[in-house]
Motif scaffolding. Structure first.
Motif, PDB file in Angstrom:
ATOM      1  N   GLN A   1       0.837  -1.242  -0.012  1.00  0.00           N
ATOM      2  CA  GLN A   1       0.100  -0.040   0.000  1.00  0.00           C
ATOM      3  C   GLN A   1       0.962   1.384  -0.014  1.00  0.00           C
ATOM      4  OE1 GLN A   1      -2.617  -0.432   3.276  1.00  0.00           O
ATOM      5  NE2 GLN A   1      -3.498  -2.432   2.545  1.00  0.00           N
TER       6      GLN A   1
ATOM      7  N   ALA B   1      -7.332  -5.513  -4.138  1.00  0.00           N
ATOM      8  CA  ALA B   1      -8.862  -4.545  -4.208  1.00  0.00           C
ATOM      9  C   ALA B   1      -9.757  -5.589  -4.579  1.00  0.00           C
ATOM     10  CB  ALA B   1      -8.314  -3.630  -5.641  1.00  0.00           C
TER      11      ALA B   1
ATOM     12  N   ARG C   1      -1.726  -5.220  -5.807  1.00  0.00           N
ATOM     13  CA  ARG C   1      -2.622  -4.285  -5.562  1.00  0.00           C
ATOM     14  C   ARG C   1      -4.163  -4.526  -6.200  1.00  0.00           C
ATOM     15  NH1 ARG C   1       0.255   1.831  -6.075  1.00  0.00           N
ATOM     16  NH2 ARG C   1       1.697   1.555  -3.939  1.00  0.00           N
TER      17      ARG C   1
ATOM     18  N   GLN D   1      -6.784   3.439  -0.292  1.00  0.00           N
ATOM     19  CA  GLN D   1      -6.155   2.478   0.299  1.00  0.00           C
ATOM     20  C   GLN D   1      -4.915   2.074  -0.120  1.00  0.00           C
ATOM     21  OE1 GLN D   1      -8.581  -0.546   1.972  1.00  0.00           O
ATOM     22  NE2 GLN D   1      -9.991   0.993   3.242  1.00  0.00           N
ATOM     23  N   LEU D   2      -5.097   1.677  -1.390  1.00  0.00           N
ATOM     24  CA  LEU D   2      -3.952   0.963  -2.115  1.00  0.00           C
ATOM     25  C   LEU D   2      -3.182   1.666  -2.750  1.00  0.00           C
ATOM     26  CD1 LEU D   2      -5.858  -2.307  -3.256  1.00  0.00           C
ATOM     27  CD2 LEU D   2      -4.678  -2.124  -1.301  1.00  0.00           C
TER      28      LEU D   2
END
Length: 284
Positions: A186, A229, A225, A245-246
Protein backbone atom coordinates in the motif's frame (compact mmCIF):
# COMPACT_ATOMS: atom_id res chain seq x y z
CA UNK A 1 -14.95 -3.95 -22.96
CA UNK A 2 -15.93 -4.30 -26.63
CA UNK A 3 -19.52 -4.82 -27.74
CA UNK A 4 -18.80 -8.49 -28.47
CA UNK A 5 -17.32 -9.27 -25.02
CA UNK A 6 -19.43 -10.09 -21.98
CA UNK A 7 -19.00 -11.37 -18.42
CA UNK A 8 -21.54 -12.99 -16.10
CA UNK A 9 -20.17 -13.18 -12.54
CA UNK A 10 -21.74 -14.35 -9.28
CA UNK A 11 -20.63 -15.47 -5.81
CA UNK A 12 -22.00 -18.32 -3.71
CA UNK A 13 -22.87 -16.99 -0.26
CA UNK A 14 -22.15 -20.25 1.60
CA UNK A 15 -18.70 -21.09 0.21
CA UNK A 16 -17.53 -17.75 -1.16
CA UNK A 17 -16.83 -19.46 -4.50
CA UNK A 18 -17.07 -17.10 -7.45
CA UNK A 19 -18.59 -18.41 -10.65
CA UNK A 20 -17.86 -16.72 -13.95
CA UNK A 21 -18.99 -17.29 -17.51
CA UNK A 22 -17.52 -15.00 -20.15
CA UNK A 23 -16.91 -14.46 -23.84
CA UNK A 24 -13.98 -12.57 -25.36
CA UNK A 25 -12.85 -11.73 -28.85
CA UNK A 26 -9.26 -10.61 -29.53
CA UNK A 27 -7.42 -9.43 -26.41
CA UNK A 28 -9.14 -10.62 -23.23
CA UNK A 29 -7.00 -9.51 -20.28
CA UNK A 30 -3.47 -8.51 -19.31
CA UNK A 31 -1.13 -10.71 -17.21
CA UNK A 32 -2.48 -11.01 -13.67
CA UNK A 33 -3.03 -13.57 -10.93
CA UNK A 34 -5.61 -14.58 -8.33
CA UNK A 35 -5.53 -15.61 -4.68
CA UNK A 36 -7.78 -18.55 -5.59
CA UNK A 37 -7.45 -21.91 -7.31
CA UNK A 38 -9.01 -21.58 -10.77
CA UNK A 39 -10.86 -24.45 -12.41
CA UNK A 40 -12.38 -23.64 -15.78
CA UNK A 41 -13.72 -25.22 -18.95
CA UNK A 42 -13.57 -23.80 -22.47
CA UNK A 43 -17.01 -24.02 -24.09
CA UNK A 44 -16.38 -22.56 -27.53
CA UNK A 45 -13.46 -21.31 -29.62
CA UNK A 46 -9.76 -21.26 -28.80
CA UNK A 47 -8.74 -19.80 -25.42
CA UNK A 48 -5.06 -18.92 -25.60
CA UNK A 49 -3.06 -17.92 -22.53
CA UNK A 50 0.49 -17.81 -21.23
CA UNK A 51 1.24 -19.36 -17.86
CA UNK A 52 4.41 -20.78 -16.31
CA UNK A 53 6.52 -19.84 -19.33
CA UNK A 54 4.28 -21.86 -21.65
CA UNK A 55 1.64 -20.82 -24.17
CA UNK A 56 -1.50 -22.91 -23.84
CA UNK A 57 -4.47 -23.29 -26.16
CA UNK A 58 -7.64 -24.56 -24.54
CA UNK A 59 -10.30 -25.83 -26.93
CA UNK A 60 -13.89 -26.93 -26.17
CA UNK A 61 -14.04 -29.50 -23.39
CA UNK A 62 -10.54 -28.89 -22.06
CA UNK A 63 -10.06 -27.93 -18.41
CA UNK A 64 -7.57 -25.29 -17.30
CA UNK A 65 -6.20 -25.43 -13.75
CA UNK A 66 -4.34 -22.53 -12.15
CA UNK A 67 -2.93 -22.19 -8.66
CA UNK A 68 -2.96 -19.04 -6.50
CA UNK A 69 -0.27 -16.69 -7.79
CA UNK A 70 -0.05 -18.21 -11.28
CA UNK A 71 0.44 -15.25 -13.61
CA UNK A 72 -1.63 -15.64 -16.77
CA UNK A 73 -3.15 -13.59 -19.56
CA UNK A 74 -5.81 -14.34 -22.17
CA UNK A 75 -6.66 -13.79 -25.81
CA UNK A 76 -8.68 -15.24 -28.66
CA UNK A 77 -6.35 -16.09 -31.58
CA UNK A 78 -9.20 -17.14 -33.89
CA UNK A 79 -12.25 -15.41 -35.31
CA UNK A 80 -15.37 -15.69 -33.18
CA UNK A 81 -13.49 -15.52 -29.88
CA UNK A 82 -13.92 -17.98 -27.03
CA UNK A 83 -16.43 -18.69 -24.28
CA UNK A 84 -15.60 -20.30 -20.95
CA UNK A 85 -16.94 -20.93 -17.47
CA UNK A 86 -14.80 -20.89 -14.36
CA UNK A 87 -14.84 -21.45 -10.60
CA UNK A 88 -12.64 -19.49 -8.18
CA UNK A 89 -11.96 -21.77 -5.20
CA UNK A 90 -10.71 -20.27 -1.95
CA UNK A 91 -7.47 -22.08 -0.88
CA UNK A 92 -8.52 -22.53 2.75
CA UNK A 93 -11.92 -23.86 1.70
CA UNK A 94 -10.34 -26.27 -0.78
CA UNK A 95 -7.80 -27.67 1.68
CA UNK A 96 -10.45 -28.02 4.36
CA UNK A 97 -12.89 -29.80 2.06
CA UNK A 98 -10.23 -32.13 0.67
CA UNK A 99 -9.02 -33.16 4.13
CA UNK A 100 -11.47 -36.06 4.12
CA UNK A 101 -10.31 -37.24 0.70
CA UNK A 102 -6.59 -36.98 1.42
CA UNK A 103 -6.00 -39.04 4.56
CA UNK A 104 -2.72 -37.42 5.56
CA UNK A 105 -1.56 -34.08 4.24
CA UNK A 106 2.23 -33.68 4.60
CA UNK A 107 3.44 -30.96 6.96
CA UNK A 108 4.39 -27.60 5.45
CA UNK A 109 2.77 -28.47 2.13
CA UNK A 110 0.22 -27.00 -0.24
CA UNK A 111 -2.06 -28.32 -2.95
CA UNK A 112 -0.70 -28.12 -6.48
CA UNK A 113 -2.13 -28.99 -9.89
CA UNK A 114 -0.17 -31.59 -11.83
CA UNK A 115 -0.70 -29.72 -15.12
CA UNK A 116 -2.17 -26.44 -16.32
CA UNK A 117 -4.31 -27.87 -19.13
CA UNK A 118 -6.09 -31.19 -18.84
CA UNK A 119 -8.13 -33.37 -21.16
CA UNK A 120 -10.52 -35.06 -18.74
CA UNK A 121 -14.17 -35.34 -19.81
CA UNK A 122 -15.22 -36.38 -16.29
CA UNK A 123 -13.57 -33.32 -14.72
CA UNK A 124 -15.07 -31.09 -17.41
CA UNK A 125 -18.52 -32.52 -16.65
CA UNK A 126 -18.05 -32.17 -12.88
CA UNK A 127 -16.88 -28.56 -13.32
CA UNK A 128 -19.89 -27.77 -15.46
CA UNK A 129 -22.30 -29.32 -12.97
CA UNK A 130 -20.73 -27.46 -10.03
CA UNK A 131 -20.87 -24.21 -11.99
CA UNK A 132 -24.52 -24.71 -12.90
CA UNK A 133 -25.54 -25.57 -9.34
CA UNK A 134 -23.74 -22.58 -7.80
CA UNK A 135 -24.40 -20.02 -10.53
CA UNK A 136 -28.04 -21.03 -10.78
CA UNK A 137 -28.62 -20.82 -7.02
CA UNK A 138 -29.82 -24.40 -6.68
CA UNK A 139 -30.86 -25.88 -3.32
CA UNK A 140 -28.03 -26.22 -0.82
CA UNK A 141 -28.05 -30.00 -0.99
CA UNK A 142 -27.76 -29.84 -4.79
CA UNK A 143 -24.86 -27.38 -4.61
CA UNK A 144 -23.00 -29.43 -2.01
CA UNK A 145 -23.49 -32.64 -3.99
CA UNK A 146 -22.16 -31.00 -7.15
CA UNK A 147 -19.14 -29.62 -5.29
CA UNK A 148 -18.39 -33.03 -3.78
CA UNK A 149 -18.39 -34.49 -7.28
CA UNK A 150 -15.97 -31.80 -8.42
CA UNK A 151 -13.66 -32.30 -5.44
CA UNK A 152 -13.56 -36.05 -5.93
CA UNK A 153 -12.56 -35.64 -9.58
CA UNK A 154 -10.02 -32.93 -8.76
CA UNK A 155 -8.06 -35.36 -6.59
CA UNK A 156 -6.91 -37.02 -9.84
CA UNK A 157 -5.15 -33.76 -10.76
CA UNK A 158 -3.91 -32.54 -7.38
CA UNK A 159 -0.86 -33.43 -5.34
CA UNK A 160 0.83 -32.03 -2.25
CA UNK A 161 4.06 -30.15 -2.80
CA UNK A 162 6.49 -28.66 -0.34
CA UNK A 163 5.60 -25.14 0.74
CA UNK A 164 8.92 -23.30 0.33
CA UNK A 165 9.86 -20.38 2.50
CA UNK A 166 12.71 -19.86 0.07
CA UNK A 167 12.20 -21.50 -3.29
CA UNK A 168 15.53 -22.95 -4.50
CA UNK A 169 14.32 -22.65 -8.09
CA UNK A 170 14.24 -18.85 -7.94
CA UNK A 171 16.94 -16.24 -7.27
CA UNK A 172 16.98 -15.18 -3.62
CA UNK A 173 17.13 -11.55 -4.75
CA UNK A 174 13.79 -11.85 -6.53
CA UNK A 175 12.20 -13.60 -3.56
CA UNK A 176 13.38 -10.90 -1.15
CA UNK A 177 11.98 -8.20 -3.43
CA UNK A 178 8.66 -10.02 -3.76
CA UNK A 179 8.36 -10.37 0.02
CA UNK A 180 9.09 -6.65 0.40
CA UNK A 181 6.38 -5.77 -2.14
CA UNK A 182 3.82 -7.92 -0.33
CA UNK A 183 4.74 -6.36 3.02
CA UNK A 184 4.54 -2.78 1.68
CA UNK A 185 1.94 -3.10 -1.09
CA UNK A 186 0.00 0.00 0.00
CA UNK A 187 3.06 2.27 0.07
CA UNK A 188 4.58 4.35 -2.72
CA UNK A 189 7.61 2.09 -3.22
CA UNK A 190 10.51 3.25 -5.36
CA UNK A 191 12.68 0.90 -7.42
CA UNK A 192 15.81 2.06 -5.58
CA UNK A 193 14.13 1.38 -2.24
CA UNK A 194 13.19 -2.12 -3.43
CA UNK A 195 16.70 -2.79 -4.74
CA UNK A 196 18.24 -1.78 -1.41
CA UNK A 197 15.87 -4.13 0.41
CA UNK A 198 17.01 -6.96 -1.88
CA UNK A 199 20.68 -6.01 -1.58
CA UNK A 200 21.44 -5.36 -5.27
CA UNK A 201 21.36 -2.51 -7.77
CA UNK A 202 18.17 -1.61 -9.67
CA UNK A 203 19.24 -3.18 -12.95
CA UNK A 204 20.16 -6.56 -11.48
CA UNK A 205 16.96 -6.56 -9.44
CA UNK A 206 14.75 -5.88 -12.48
CA UNK A 207 16.43 -8.63 -14.54
CA UNK A 208 16.24 -11.19 -11.72
CA UNK A 209 12.65 -10.32 -10.82
CA UNK A 210 11.38 -10.50 -14.39
CA UNK A 211 13.18 -13.79 -14.98
CA UNK A 212 11.66 -15.27 -11.82
CA UNK A 213 8.07 -14.00 -12.02
CA UNK A 214 7.51 -12.95 -15.61
CA UNK A 215 6.75 -9.33 -14.69
CA UNK A 216 8.88 -6.31 -13.87
CA UNK A 217 8.63 -5.18 -10.20
CA UNK A 218 6.36 -2.21 -10.98
CA UNK A 219 3.95 -4.39 -12.98
CA UNK A 220 3.95 -7.01 -10.22
CA UNK A 221 3.09 -4.33 -7.64
CA UNK A 222 0.11 -3.17 -9.70
CA UNK A 223 -1.17 -6.75 -9.99
CA UNK A 224 -0.63 -7.29 -6.27
CA UNK A 225 -2.71 -4.21 -5.49
CA UNK A 226 -5.42 -5.39 -7.89
CA UNK A 227 -5.54 -8.76 -6.16
CA UNK A 228 -6.01 -7.02 -2.81
CA UNK A 229 -8.59 -4.68 -4.37
CA UNK A 230 -10.58 -7.65 -5.63
CA UNK A 231 -10.74 -9.08 -2.12
CA UNK A 232 -11.76 -5.74 -0.56
CA UNK A 233 -14.44 -5.10 -3.18
CA UNK A 234 -15.92 -8.57 -2.69
CA UNK A 235 -16.14 -7.71 1.01
CA UNK A 236 -18.24 -4.65 0.23
CA UNK A 237 -15.65 -1.83 0.24
CA UNK A 238 -16.39 1.02 -2.18
CA UNK A 239 -14.11 1.50 -5.21
CA UNK A 240 -13.11 5.02 -4.19
CA UNK A 241 -12.09 3.79 -0.72
CA UNK A 242 -10.16 0.87 -2.16
CA UNK A 243 -8.33 3.13 -4.61
CA UNK A 244 -7.23 5.41 -1.77
CA UNK A 245 -6.20 2.54 0.51
CA UNK A 246 -4.04 0.88 -2.15
CA UNK A 247 -2.23 3.95 -3.42
CA UNK A 248 -3.93 4.39 -6.80
CA UNK A 249 -4.04 8.00 -7.97
CA UNK A 250 -7.85 7.95 -7.99
CA UNK A 251 -10.84 5.70 -8.60
CA UNK A 252 -10.57 5.95 -12.39
CA UNK A 253 -6.92 4.86 -12.22
CA UNK A 254 -7.94 1.75 -10.27
CA UNK A 255 -10.78 1.20 -12.73
CA UNK A 256 -8.55 1.25 -15.82
CA UNK A 257 -6.15 -1.33 -14.37
CA UNK A 258 -8.99 -3.47 -12.99
CA UNK A 259 -10.72 -3.69 -16.38
CA UNK A 260 -7.46 -4.59 -18.12
CA UNK A 261 -6.85 -7.46 -15.67
CA UNK A 262 -10.36 -8.78 -15.07
CA UNK A 263 -12.54 -7.46 -17.88
CA UNK A 264 -15.05 -5.61 -15.68
CA UNK A 265 -15.16 -2.46 -13.55
CA UNK A 266 -14.56 -2.43 -9.77
CA UNK A 267 -18.15 -1.26 -9.18
CA UNK A 268 -19.57 -4.07 -11.29
CA UNK A 269 -17.38 -6.65 -9.56
CA UNK A 270 -18.41 -5.35 -6.10
CA UNK A 271 -22.08 -5.41 -7.06
CA UNK A 272 -21.93 -8.99 -8.38
CA UNK A 273 -20.04 -10.33 -5.35
CA UNK A 274 -21.57 -8.41 -2.48
CA UNK A 275 -25.08 -7.60 -3.77
CA UNK A 276 -24.60 -4.09 -2.39
CA UNK A 277 -25.34 -0.80 -4.19
CA UNK A 278 -22.47 1.01 -5.93
CA UNK A 279 -22.56 4.06 -3.63
CA UNK A 280 -23.66 4.86 -0.10
CA UNK A 281 -27.19 6.31 0.01
CA UNK A 282 -25.92 9.74 1.10
CA UNK A 283 -23.67 9.90 -2.03
CA UNK A 284 -26.55 9.52 -4.47
Amino acid sequence: MSAHNWIDLAQDADTGIETLRAHFEGHAYDPHWHDSYLVGVTEQGVQQFNCRRTRHQSTPGKVFLLEPGDIHDGEAPTEGGFTYRMLYLDPQWLERELASLFENAPLNSQLSFARTLATDPFLAQATGQAFQALHGGELKIVRQTALDGLLERLTHHLHWRQRYCEDPRLPLVAQKAREYLHAHAQQDIGLQQLAEAAGVDRFRLTRAFKAAYGLAPHAYLVQLRLSIARRLLAGGEHPVTVATQLGFADQSHLGRWFVRAYGLTPAMYRRRCSNLPDRPAHDR
